[in-house]
Motif scaffolding. Structure first.
Motif, PDB file in Angstrom:
ATOM      1  N   PRO A 232      71.049  40.402 -23.703  1.00 42.16           N
ATOM      2  CA  PRO A 232      71.360  40.547 -25.132  1.00 42.16           C
ATOM      3  C   PRO A 232      71.620  39.200 -25.805  1.00 42.16           C
ATOM      4  N   ASP A 233      71.285  39.134 -27.091  1.00 40.60           N
ATOM      5  CA  ASP A 233      71.590  37.960 -27.910  1.00 40.60           C
ATOM      6  C   ASP A 233      73.056  38.062 -28.335  1.00 40.60           C
ATOM      7  N   LEU A 234      73.896  37.241 -27.758  1.00 38.37           N
ATOM      8  CA  LEU A 234      75.341  37.366 -27.971  1.00 38.37           C
ATOM      9  C   LEU A 234      75.750  37.107 -29.417  1.00 38.37           C
TER      10      LEU A 234
ATOM     11  N   VAL B  31      73.701  43.546 -19.916  1.00 42.26           N
ATOM     12  CA  VAL B  31      73.705  42.778 -18.677  1.00 42.26           C
ATOM     13  C   VAL B  31      72.595  41.743 -18.774  1.00 42.26           C
ATOM     14  N   TYR B  32      72.849  40.557 -18.264  1.00 41.70           N
ATOM     15  CA  TYR B  32      71.891  39.448 -18.409  1.00 41.70           C
ATOM     16  C   TYR B  32      70.573  39.735 -17.711  1.00 41.70           C
ATOM     17  N   ASP B  33      70.631  40.310 -16.502  1.00 40.94           N
ATOM     18  CA  ASP B  33      69.390  40.537 -15.762  1.00 40.94           C
ATOM     19  C   ASP B  33      69.101  42.037 -15.610  1.00 40.94           C
ATOM     20  N   SER B  34      69.708  42.660 -14.631  1.00 43.88           N
ATOM     21  CA  SER B  34      69.476  44.089 -14.428  1.00 43.88           C
ATOM     22  C   SER B  34      70.614  44.664 -13.594  1.00 43.88           C
ATOM     23  N   PRO B  35      70.868  45.956 -13.703  1.00 44.56           N
ATOM     24  CA  PRO B  35      71.902  46.576 -12.876  1.00 44.56           C
ATOM     25  C   PRO B  35      71.457  46.652 -11.421  1.00 44.56           C
TER      26      PRO B  35
ATOM     27  N   ASP C 244      98.585  43.345 -22.809  1.00 45.86           N
ATOM     28  CA  ASP C 244      98.776  44.543 -22.004  1.00 45.86           C
ATOM     29  C   ASP C 244      97.806  45.603 -22.511  1.00 45.86           C
ATOM     30  N   ALA C 245      97.864  46.802 -21.937  1.00 43.21           N
ATOM     31  CA  ALA C 245      96.892  47.841 -22.277  1.00 43.21           C
ATOM     32  C   ALA C 245      96.932  48.227 -23.753  1.00 43.21           C
ATOM     33  N   LYS C 246      98.118  48.306 -24.328  1.00 45.29           N
ATOM     34  CA  LYS C 246      98.229  48.725 -25.725  1.00 45.29           C
ATOM     35  C   LYS C 246      97.756  47.632 -26.684  1.00 45.29           C
ATOM     36  N   THR C 247      98.122  46.383 -26.398  1.00 38.01           N
ATOM     37  CA  THR C 247      97.687  45.279 -27.262  1.00 38.01           C
ATOM     38  C   THR C 247      96.176  45.104 -27.199  1.00 38.01           C
ATOM     39  N   PHE C 248      95.615  45.209 -25.998  1.00 35.37           N
ATOM     40  CA  PHE C 248      94.161  45.074 -25.824  1.00 35.37           C
ATOM     41  C   PHE C 248      93.438  46.154 -26.629  1.00 35.37           C
ATOM     42  N   TYR C 249      93.932  47.385 -26.540  1.00 38.45           N
ATOM     43  CA  TYR C 249      93.308  48.493 -27.256  1.00 38.45           C
ATOM     44  C   TYR C 249      93.413  48.307 -28.771  1.00 38.45           C
ATOM     45  N   GLU C 250      94.589  47.995 -29.250  1.00 44.86           N
ATOM     46  CA  GLU C 250      94.794  47.842 -30.694  1.00 44.86           C
ATOM     47  C   GLU C 250      93.981  46.673 -31.253  1.00 44.86           C
ATOM     48  N   THR C 251      93.842  45.609 -30.482  1.00 47.24           N
ATOM     49  CA  THR C 251      93.088  44.442 -30.952  1.00 47.24           C
ATOM     50  C   THR C 251      91.594  44.749 -31.017  1.00 47.24           C
ATOM     51  N   LEU C 252      91.043  45.352 -29.969  1.00 51.15           N
ATOM     52  CA  LEU C 252      89.603  45.636 -29.953  1.00 51.15           C
ATOM     53  C   LEU C 252      89.213  46.682 -30.995  1.00 51.15           C
ATOM     54  N   LYS C 253      90.138  47.568 -31.355  1.00 55.12           N
ATOM     55  CA  LYS C 253      89.837  48.579 -32.380  1.00 55.12           C
ATOM     56  C   LYS C 253      89.481  47.950 -33.724  1.00 55.12           C
ATOM     57  N   GLN C 254      89.873  46.696 -33.916  1.00 51.80           N
ATOM     58  CA  GLN C 254      89.618  46.032 -35.198  1.00 51.80           C
ATOM     59  C   GLN C 254      88.176  45.544 -35.328  1.00 51.80           C
ATOM     60  N   TYR C 255      87.422  45.550 -34.220  1.00 50.36           N
ATOM     61  CA  TYR C 255      86.038  45.072 -34.245  1.00 50.36           C
ATOM     62  C   TYR C 255      85.064  46.239 -34.388  1.00 50.36           C
ATOM     63  N   GLN C 256      83.983  46.002 -35.119  1.00 45.64           N
ATOM     64  CA  GLN C 256      83.000  47.044 -35.373  1.00 45.64           C
ATOM     65  C   GLN C 256      81.804  46.978 -34.423  1.00 45.64           C
ATOM     66  N   ASN C 257      81.363  45.768 -34.105  1.00 50.52           N
ATOM     67  CA  ASN C 257      80.130  45.581 -33.333  1.00 50.52           C
ATOM     68  C   ASN C 257      80.453  44.836 -32.039  1.00 50.52           C
ATOM     69  N   ILE C 258      80.695  45.595 -30.958  1.00 48.34           N
ATOM     70  CA  ILE C 258      81.159  45.023 -29.699  1.00 48.34           C
ATOM     71  C   ILE C 258      80.076  45.124 -28.631  1.00 48.34           C
ATOM     72  N   LEU C 259      79.939  44.063 -27.851  1.00 52.19           N
ATOM     73  CA  LEU C 259      79.087  44.105 -26.664  1.00 52.19           C
ATOM     74  C   LEU C 259      79.985  44.075 -25.437  1.00 52.19           C
ATOM     75  N   PHE C 260      79.808  45.047 -24.552  1.00 54.34           N
ATOM     76  CA  PHE C 260      80.508  45.055 -23.277  1.00 54.34           C
ATOM     77  C   PHE C 260      79.545  44.497 -22.233  1.00 54.34           C
ATOM     78  N   LEU C 261      79.763  43.239 -21.880  1.00 56.32           N
ATOM     79  CA  LEU C 261      78.825  42.494 -21.036  1.00 56.32           C
ATOM     80  C   LEU C 261      79.231  42.575 -19.569  1.00 56.32           C
ATOM     81  N   CYS C 262      78.374  43.174 -18.761  1.00 57.52           N
ATOM     82  CA  CYS C 262      78.604  43.248 -17.317  1.00 57.52           C
ATOM     83  C   CYS C 262      78.242  41.909 -16.668  1.00 57.52           C
ATOM     84  N   HIS C 263      78.690  41.731 -15.431  1.00 58.45           N
ATOM     85  CA  HIS C 263      78.251  40.546 -14.697  1.00 58.45           C
ATOM     86  C   HIS C 263      76.816  40.736 -14.212  1.00 58.45           C
ATOM     87  N   LYS C 264      76.195  39.665 -13.767  1.00 65.46           N
ATOM     88  CA  LYS C 264      74.808  39.718 -13.301  1.00 65.46           C
ATOM     89  C   LYS C 264      74.661  40.734 -12.177  1.00 65.46           C
ATOM     90  N   ASN C 265      73.489  41.392 -12.159  1.00 67.54           N
ATOM     91  CA  ASN C 265      73.213  42.437 -11.166  1.00 67.54           C
ATOM     92  C   ASN C 265      74.394  43.407 -11.095  1.00 67.54           C
TER      93      ASN C 265
END
Length: 322
Positions: free
Chosen positions: A71-73, A48-52, A5-26
């Motif tokens: 990006p190099d994942l 994003v793999y190609d371009s916005p 849920d929203a709270k678990t997702f937030y609390e879990t991601l807070k534990q990571y230091q170097n995050i990539l938010f990857l959009c879909h193609k185009n």
């Protein structure tokens, strides 16, 4: 995989230091705007793999954000896939250590990711807003702007929005201290690409028309701008539009359905994807599929399945009325 849920997702991601938010193609505005709002929340990078898309590129200029292209994942502790749960739409063959935030019908990435915050909603922007709201986090003007823009564009300027969406938009505007006029002014300055206009006109000139009772189903081929062409064909009077396109070896079919027509394109194109070794999904009224093999044969399969489902729905409707 952990369905969060929203709270678990937030609390879990807070534990990571170097995050990539990857959009879909185009990446469209919903994907890129949501990724930006998540970056503001957790730090990290937008990629994003190609371009916005053209509108998303304009948004990047406004926000002074430069997404990482291809990006190099492996450089990141975790990759958060934003606004899709289908691997092929990311542009990558595999993604290790990933999470998902998405508002579409679940795709193949759900089987491999460690964490997922997903539910059917008007847009991914709506889910990102719930992360802020349910965790008691402040929203500034820029985050409010991108979230409202994401919702507006992904609901077809509210054409496909439920009543609750207007309430959410009002809450975001109030939280960020902005006016809806700020968003509409941005949209008024988005140029219509000449190549896109040419593609939509070619799509109309090449279309095949199929009549199913009182409904009109059209299919056609273009080299690019398949989604935009499908939307234009609905505006011209089609009830269902299916557009095949092939660009840089990727064979894609984009579909659109007029509001009120009893057809779930997301499920239909997901089935077509399975039949043709690809992957599909999206919304009930707007979806796409990437296929392998003969694009014309896959497009014909889409038309045949659409016709069959519309006839089936018509028969069910006549039995109920009888």
């Amino acid at each position: 995989m952990t369905a969060a849920d929203a709270k678990t997702f937030y609390e879990t991601l807070k534990q990571y230091q170097n995050i990539l938010f990857l959009c879909h193609k185009n990446a469209d505005v919903d994907s890129l705007g949501s990724a930006y709002a998540l970056q503001r929340l957790f730090g990290g990078h937008v990629g994003v793999y190609d371009s916005p898309s053209a509108m998303a590129a304009m948004l990047c200029e406004r926000l002074k954000v430069e997404p990482v292209i291809a990006p190099d994942l492996k450089k990141y502790d975790i990759v958060v896939v934003v606004d899709t749960s289908t691997l092929v739409q990311t542009g990558y063959k595999t993604i290790d250590r990933c999470a998902i935030i998405d508002h579409h019908t679940p795709g193949d990435l759900h089987e491999h990711c460690q964490l997922s915050y997903a539910r059917i909603a008007s847009s991914t922007g709506e889910l990102v807003y719930s992360l802020y709201h349910e965790n008691g986090l402040p929203i500034d003007a820029e985050v409010a702007f991108v979230l409202v823009l994401a919702i507006v564009t992904d609901t077809g300027h509210f054409r496909y929005a439920g009543a609750h969406v207007f309430g959410i938009v009002g809450q975001i505007l109030q939280a960020g201290g902005i006016r809806y006029a700020d968003v509409s002014e941005f949209l008024s300055h988005v140029p219509v690409d000449l190549s896109c206009r040419i593609a939509t006109l070619k799509a109309a000139s090449r279309l095949n028309l199929h009549r199913v009772g009182d409904l009109l189903v059209v299919d056609t081929r273009v080299s690019s701008f398949g989604a935009q062409s499908a939307t234009s064909l609905i505006s011209l009077g089609a009830d269902v539009a299916l557009v095949g396109s092939e660009k840089e070896g990727e064979k894609r079919i984009s579909g659109r359905v007029r509001r009120g027509v009893d057809l779930d394109l997301s499920r239909l194109l997901e089935e077509v994807g399975k039949k043709f070794g690809g992957s599909g999904g999206g919304h009930a009224a707007a979806a796409g599929v990437v296929v392998k093999g003969d694009l014309d044969r896959a497009l014909k399969e889409c038309v045949d399945m659409t016709t069959a489902q519309l006839l089936s729905s018509a028969k069910k409707g006549s039995k109920k009325s009888g």
